[in-house]
Design a protein around this motif. Structure first.
Motif, PDB file in Angstrom:
ATOM      1  N   PHE A 196      40.188  40.529  49.279  1.00  0.00           N
ATOM      2  CA  PHE A 196      41.128  40.339  50.969  1.00  0.00           C
ATOM      3  C   PHE A 196      39.931  39.925  51.420  1.00  0.00           C
ATOM      4  O   PHE A 196      39.743  41.236  52.352  1.00  0.00           O
ATOM      5  CB  PHE A 196      42.189  41.357  50.561  1.00  0.00           C
ATOM      6  N   PRO A 197      39.389  39.068  52.256  1.00  0.00           N
ATOM      7  CA  PRO A 197      38.913  38.978  52.967  1.00  0.00           C
ATOM      8  C   PRO A 197      39.613  39.643  54.288  1.00  0.00           C
ATOM      9  O   PRO A 197      38.576  39.994  55.337  1.00  0.00           O
ATOM     10  CB  PRO A 197      38.229  37.789  53.545  1.00  0.00           C
ATOM     11  N   ALA A 198      40.408  39.388  54.279  1.00  0.00           N
ATOM     12  CA  ALA A 198      41.764  39.327  55.767  1.00  0.00           C
ATOM     13  C   ALA A 198      40.726  39.294  56.838  1.00  0.00           C
ATOM     14  O   ALA A 198      40.494  39.905  57.862  1.00  0.00           O
ATOM     15  CB  ALA A 198      41.964  40.981  56.403  1.00  0.00           C
ATOM     16  N   VAL A 219      44.045  36.151  51.994  1.00  0.00           N
ATOM     17  CA  VAL A 219      43.647  36.797  50.201  1.00  0.00           C
ATOM     18  C   VAL A 219      43.138  35.325  50.197  1.00  0.00           C
ATOM     19  O   VAL A 219      43.883  34.545  50.235  1.00  0.00           O
ATOM     20  CB  VAL A 219      44.817  36.837  49.439  1.00  0.00           C
ATOM     21  N   ASP A 220      41.798  35.281  49.158  1.00  0.00           N
ATOM     22  CA  ASP A 220      41.326  34.369  48.504  1.00  0.00           C
ATOM     23  C   ASP A 220      41.743  33.935  47.208  1.00  0.00           C
ATOM     24  O   ASP A 220      42.249  35.554  46.213  1.00  0.00           O
ATOM     25  CB  ASP A 220      39.862  34.913  48.082  1.00  0.00           C
ATOM     26  N   PRO A 221      42.608  32.485  47.452  1.00  0.00           N
ATOM     27  CA  PRO A 221      43.313  32.830  46.141  1.00  0.00           C
ATOM     28  C   PRO A 221      42.701  32.668  44.706  1.00  0.00           C
ATOM     29  O   PRO A 221      42.826  32.577  43.782  1.00  0.00           O
ATOM     30  CB  PRO A 221      43.716  31.478  46.558  1.00  0.00           C
ATOM     31  N   GLU A 222      40.668  31.742  45.196  1.00  0.00           N
ATOM     32  CA  GLU A 222      40.284  32.399  44.053  1.00  0.00           C
ATOM     33  C   GLU A 222      40.132  33.222  43.323  1.00  0.00           C
ATOM     34  O   GLU A 222      39.529  33.715  41.895  1.00  0.00           O
ATOM     35  CB  GLU A 222      38.847  31.385  44.167  1.00  0.00           C
ATOM     36  N   LYS A 223      40.223  34.352  44.250  1.00  0.00           N
ATOM     37  CA  LYS A 223      40.444  36.164  43.021  1.00  0.00           C
ATOM     38  C   LYS A 223      40.889  36.619  43.247  1.00  0.00           C
ATOM     39  O   LYS A 223      41.304  38.330  42.636  1.00  0.00           O
ATOM     40  CB  LYS A 223      39.327  36.658  44.531  1.00  0.00           C
TER      41      LYS A 223
END
Length: 450
Positions: free
Chosen positions: A171-173, A181-185
């Protein structure tokens, strides 16, 4: 650093097993088992003493013969969520059955408690002792041992997989990049097994301790094997020094045999200390407590729990012990088998069998404060436990142990003076499990490129 003792508190309100008369004690609120303020007070007292955890046991089947606390008590995770906002350091361990709960629901509820408490949640995995529980969940009969424990192992595996749905930095926000959200994570589990099919992902992130701590309690062969594979904390039965030492060594061996670090599995021995001014006074008090709680009708009623809450009063007390082996097979098989074996080998009547298995046995941790502290230290040094799972009849008994025994353990360097961390894992000295997806990505990157 010198190896130190871990301490947990188990709270039984108006009286758990062997405490049928506790509710009559004027020091015990008659509604203690459903009074959240009572639990909060217990947790705060234990936290003030730097205990590792508050432990809430549970079961989901009763009849009128069950201990008073069992008849009217709060659901564990609801209770612990309330306690969490009134405490800061003490771990919060709740019991949920792997037999009668779905992995997704369990994963979400414990992850929520872990966030509410900021990393202090623990799950005590049980397969449900009371065979009558099945009828509360629409099943004709309780699952057999092999199925229950096979299901439990897969259940924990799925729950842990769901807890890894998000990597720690998912969640880099980032407002500038319009990236919440980083979908790769974020990772689906896509589990298909013998007992469960669960797609995932879980809709809650990892907590400061990575995952809630897994606890387990079991003495059967299946229970010990499950503990060796998944447990990070184990609630062990009490008994003699030799018996507890043998149990400890057996669990550590099994843990090593499956490739796990035995030091990352902490065994908490169940104990009910009785502390008084002198050894003689403590033993007198211990006997008085036993006699108040253990008249024969209560013993006979409680004896049926290992046999699916069977009513033994329908039999001639002075006749042979009845043939109830089939009832134990899906309930308390280990204890039930021992009861049946001894009754047959010694030719005991029903009355004699009940008395033989419910005779007075004072806690080894009975005596003046110095005596209790000495015994705790001696058993710990002998390799009988990593910690104690302590039960007290009243809040006053807890306070006395904290005031009179804990300082003696500290003088020996055996118990902390301050918490080491803000999370349950940190205070237990357990590692934070690395997210499996992060670990896999790291393993794919050449070491010189990292």
């Amino acid at each position: 650093m010198t190896r130190q003792i871990r301490l947990a508190l188990r709270a039984y309100g108006v009286g758990g097993p062997g405490q049928h008369s506790l509710w009559k004690d004027p020091r015990v609120p008659k509604n203690a088992s459903i009074d959240i303020d009572w639990y909060i007070a217990q947790a705060k007292a234990a936290e003030h003493a730097k205990f590792d955890a508050l432990f809430i046991v549970d079961s989901q089947f009763i009849d009128a013969t069950y201990p008073p606390h069992y008849l009217n008590r709060l659901e564990p995770l609801t209770l612990l969520s309330a306690v969490a906002v009134h405490t800061r350091h003490i771990g919060l361990v709740g019991t949920l059955s792997s037999t009668y709960n779905s992995p997704f629901n369990v994963a979400r509820r414990f992850a929520s408690l872990d966030h509410i408490s900021r990393g202090r949640a623990g799950w005590n995995v049980v397969t449900s002792f009371d065979s009558g529980t099945s009828r509360n969940y629409g099943l004709a009969e309780h699952l057999d041992y092999a199925t229950r424990y096979g299901r439990a192992l897969e259940h924990v595996t799925v729950v842990r997989g769901l807890w890894d749905s998000y990597e720690d930095d998912a969640f880099p926000a980032d407002v500038e990049r319009d990236l919440f959200v980083d979908p790769e994570k974020l990772h689906a589990l896509d589990h298909e097994g013998e007992h469960f099919t669960v797609t995932g992902p879980l809709n809650i992130s990892r907590s400061p301790q990575g995952q809630p701590v897994i606890f387990q309690a079991g003495v059967s062969e299946e229970g010990r094997n499950l503990a060796a594979h998944v447990a990070e904390g184990i609630y062990a039965p009490g008994g003699s020094l030799d018996a507890t030492r043998d149990y400890y060594a057996d669990i550590k061996r099994r843990t090593a045999a499956v490739g796990r670090d035995p030091d990352h599995v902490l065994i908490f021995l169940g104990a009910q200390p009785v502390v008084a001014g002198t050894d003689a006074e403590a033993h007198r008090l211990s006997r008085e407590i036993f006699d108040a709680d253990n008249d024969f009708p209560r013993k006979l009623a409680a004896f049926g729990r290992s046999f699916g809450a069977y009513d033994f009063s329908q039999h001639d007390l002075d006749g042979p012990f009845p043939d109830v082996a089939a009832l134990a097979e899906r309930s308390g098989r280990t204890r039930g088998a021992e009861v049946i074996r001894r009754a047959r080998e010694e030719g005991l009547t029903l009355r004699e069998t009940v008395l033989a298995f419910t005779e007075y046995q004072p806690s080894p941790f009975t005596g003046a404060p110095g005596t209790v502290a000495d015994t705790v230290a001696r058993w710990f040094a002998a390799g009988a436990f990593d910690g104690l799972n302590l039960g007290f009849r009243t809040h006053e008994d807890l306070n006395r142990f904290v005031a009179d025994v804990v300082p003696l353990l500290r003088k020996r360097g055996l118990f902390r003076t301050e918490y080491e961390a803000d999370t349950l894992r940190g205070n237990l000295g357990l590692p934070i499990p690395e997210n499996r997806w992060t670990a896999a990505r790291r393993a794919r990157v050449p070491e010189g490129v990292r």
